[in-house]
Design an enzyme around this catalytic site. Structure first.
Site, PDB file in Angstrom:
ATOM      1  N   ARG A 193      41.065  38.149  47.405  1.00 45.63           N
ATOM      2  CA  ARG A 193      40.736  37.413  46.169  1.00 45.63           C
ATOM      3  C   ARG A 193      41.963  37.270  45.257  1.00 45.63           C
ATOM      4  NH1 ARG A 193      37.795  38.645  40.839  1.00 45.63           N
ATOM      5  NH2 ARG A 193      36.607  36.751  40.377  1.00 45.63           N
ATOM      6  N   ILE A 201      37.251  31.157  38.392  1.00 51.49           N
ATOM      7  CA  ILE A 201      36.835  31.715  39.686  1.00 51.49           C
ATOM      8  C   ILE A 201      35.638  32.588  39.344  1.00 51.49           C
ATOM      9  CG2 ILE A 201      38.511  33.648  39.493  1.00 51.49           C
ATOM     10  CD1 ILE A 201      38.681  33.695  42.545  1.00 51.49           C
ATOM     11  N   SER A 202      34.522  32.362  40.031  1.00 51.51           N
ATOM     12  CA  SER A 202      33.287  33.070  39.686  1.00 51.51           C
ATOM     13  C   SER A 202      33.420  34.570  39.879  1.00 51.51           C
ATOM     14  CB  SER A 202      32.117  32.564  40.542  1.00 51.51           C
ATOM     15  OG  SER A 202      31.762  31.269  40.155  1.00 51.51           O
ATOM     16  N   GLN A 203      32.591  35.288  39.143  1.00 59.29           N
ATOM     17  CA  GLN A 203      32.471  36.737  39.300  1.00 59.29           C
ATOM     18  C   GLN A 203      32.060  37.028  40.751  1.00 59.29           C
ATOM     19  OE1 GLN A 203      29.415  38.081  36.657  1.00 59.29           O
ATOM     20  NE2 GLN A 203      29.489  40.187  37.371  1.00 59.29           N
TER      21      GLN A 203
END
Length: 213
Positions: A37, A63-65
């Site tokens: 990530r 960027i999503s959790q």
């Protein structure tokens, strides 16, 4: 583009954390453990990449959790070779999770800057979606339909009709619905005209923007 054993250790910790929060799909957890990530983020965020938090990625997007990515992926019940339409490629992290889970991913992004960056990044990481497209997510990709499932990674004020039409019978559409906060919503297509609706609580997403190119 370094990926070290320290990063791997942090990923393992993140996967454990997600499991404690209720992510039980082993394929999802394995994908989280595999995907670097930190390489999807601006290097200034690298030290925070394995926290369960969303971060800005430019063009007003995030960027999503990881929990959100894992939760949506789990709802899809991804099987190998599943054909999945993703609305909102963004950083490419969700795309990568679905690819690593064995899905054939067709993804649409409406921000040209993100589309270009992600199109270059994913192949460098050995991640090859079936098709990345620059365009309006509200329209989907009718030329590649029908899809086993559709995932929307931005908050939508309503469910776009073209996406419902592009779903296979028995397929699932997972979409965060709402303006300020969103309710994670899943539609299951029962037949040509009927959909079954399920709701899974409140989440926060950046808005799904229409025709802004």
């Amino acid at each position: 583009m370094k990926d070290t054993s320290k990063h791997q250790g942090l990923r393992n910790q993140l996967a454990k954390q997600l499991e404690e929060k209720g992510i039980i799909d082993k394929n999802v957890l394995e994908a989280i453990k595999k995907i670097p990530r930190h390489l999807f983020l601006n290097s200034s965020f690298e030290d925070f990449a394995y926290l369960d938090k969303a971060f800005p990625i430019g063009a007003g997007q995030t960027i999503s959790q990881p929990y959100t990515v894992a939760f949506q992926s789990q709802l899809l019940e991804v099987k190998k070779e599943h054909k999945i339409l993703e609305i909102g490629t963004g950083s490419g992290y969700q795309t990568a999770v679905l690819c690593v889970m064995g899905a054939k991913v067709f993804s649409v992004e409406r921000q040209n800057e993100l589309f270009k960056t992600t199109s270059l990044l994913l192949p460098k990481l050995g991640i090859r979606p079936k098709h990345l497209s620059f365009g309006d997510g509200y329209k989907g990709l009718p030329q590649y339909a029908p899809f086993d499932s559709i995932i929307v990674t931005a908050g939508a004020p309503f469910i776009p009709q073209p996406l419902m039409a592009q779903l296979k019978i028995g397929g699932k559409l997972v979409i965060p619905l709402g303006e300020e906060n969103q309710i994670m919503t899943m539609l299951v297509r029962k037949n040509e005209t009927q959909f079954e609706k399920h709701e899974f609580g409140e989440f926060r997403f950046v808005p799904l923007l229409e025709d802004k190119n």
